[in-house]
Structure formats: structure tokens, C-alpha cells
Design a protein around this motif. Sequence first.
Motif: not given
Length: 355
Positions: A169-189
Amino acid sequence: MTARDVAALAAAVQTNCHIADARHAADLTLCSYLLQMRELYRWEQRLPLGAPLARDAVGAWLAQREREWAQLDGRDFVALPSPGGDDGVDPFDVETLAGPLAAEGLAYGAALAARDRPAFFLAELLEARELDDGLALQVCGRELARGLFAPPAALVGRTVVLRRESFARWMWEKFEAFGLKRADGAFKRVVDAYGLDADFAAALPRLLDEQAETLLLHELGEWRVAQRLEPRWAAMRLALPDRRTDLQVRAVRDLVADLETTLPTLIARDDAVALHFWFASFDGLRAALCPALPRAYRAWCDGDQGRALRTTVARARDHFDALANGLLALHASDGAQAAGAIAARVDAPQAVFAG
């Protein structure tokens, strides 16, 4: 244990989860509160990760939960039934419950450190084994009782508890937040490494399997740091008068744990994906205290073969170890009267490691 026994235990643990939430939900920022409540609702309703939520249903549930919390205000935690048939087990007496419950394929956890929110849970036990430094590991699956605060990994006594459902669930929260901006960086990798964009649900189990090791390394680092700092560190935190200073000194200790154990291990293994994963969660007060680390990470990503990262980790480790010892020295010299000096020390520019 019969199914009725398990249900009774789960109900008692859940009651304590509600009491803990009633006491500490107000500590959260509004954004964190709403995000955590949303995932708690999904868990209670057994909805899949990312399942659409009916606003009216969530609103009614939220109002009801807050009324329940108001009724629980001031209540003591309830005693738990024992698998051996004894009543009245202290909910923080994990050792009494752990062995009998493990034999039944269950895992129970409770943690209460200075100023920390209690985190109770009951889950199905998937795996138990020994780790380094005399620690044990419990890997938990489906959770039968949990609260608003559900860390994916925690050190409880000499046992590292890994909660796969909370981790997911923690990973899903981070993935959902990432999807709002889809910024380059560590989580994109991390997203690219595991193919989370293509099919999050299918890719998630491999991520949980592999990055559990990164979580375990942090808890191992916490244990090693505790051998030097405790019980003095807990006594110091109890004397701090405000939450911000407490969060800052917690960030200092987290940094020491990762700079001494997690990051050196990942660098030595040349584990690129795990390093991306670690930096994807490096934020907040830790990042404010150590801005040199993200710069060294970017240099590594740009191809410097990790030279800046290795140097920065070694120097930052010495810096924050000295800072932690300095905070303890302040507390030892003046006790409760040292709170102002401790707050000033962690707020000072000299507390920051800029490289």
C-alpha cells in the motif's frame, strides 16, 4: 486456536488500533491524514490497490470513524487474550504473544517509543528466520487488524517485522503520487526498472521481494545505532518539549543508521535499483539535513562510478554521528533544561551536511 479465538484476538487488537488512532491522528498534516485514511478505508473494505472510491461512502465512513475516536478519547489500551487461554496480556508484551502466535501462523506487533505513535497489528505469518546481529525476521502477509499508522517495516525488540501488505500500500501511494507529475528522478527509475507503468499489480511482488532487503538493512542499521545510543537517546527524546525538535532528532538517527549500514552495503553490492529505491524515499527533514546526498546521487546517475556517493556517505556518517553524540552530551549535562540547546543545535546551519 479456533477461528473464534482468532476473531476475538483480532477484535481486541483492532480496538487498540482505534485507541491509538484517536490519540494520534491529529499529529498528522491534513494531506497525510487524508491519504492514510483513504488507504485505511480500502483495507477495511478489502478493496484492491487503486480501486475507485465512492466519495459519499468514504465521507460517511470518515465521519463515523471520527465519532468513534471521540468516544475512545482517554481510553486505556485493552488487554489481549492469549493463545494459551490466559486473559489480560499487556498489549505491549509482544514476547509473551509472539511464540504461541507464530505456532498458529500469526504475527503480532506493538511498538511504543518515546513520542512515537503506537503501531499495533495482527497478520498472517509468512516466514520467520534469523538475521545478522542476533536479530530475527518475521515476514507478514494479510493483515487482520491494523491502524492508521502502518509502517512497512519496524524493529520490535530483537525482531524485524516486515509487513508486505503495508509495504504494497505504501508503494501504491508513491506510484499514485508519481502519476500526477511523472517527474524524472529516483522513483521514475524504480518505475522503469520494475515495469510498474505497464502492470503495477503484476510487477509489485518482485519489487516487494527485492526491496524488502533495503528495508531490512535500515532496521539492522537502527539496531546497531541503538547499541551505542540507547537508553540515553530515548531519555533525551522524552525531555524534548515540541514535536518539531523530536522529528529533527529522529531524522538525525535515521541518517546515522542508513549512512553506517544501508548505503555502504548497497554501494558495495553495486545494487543500482536498490539505490534508486532508497533515494526515491529520501525526503523531508532527512533531505533538509543532508542536501549533499542527492547531489552525490545525481553524480552517480551521471556516470561518476559512485566516487562522490562513496565520499559523501563516509563524510556525512562522521558528521551525523558527531551530531548525535553532541545532542546526547547536551542532554547529559543539563537534562530537561537542555531542550532549548538541543533544539538550537539541530536548527543551526552547522547541523546540515552540505558536502
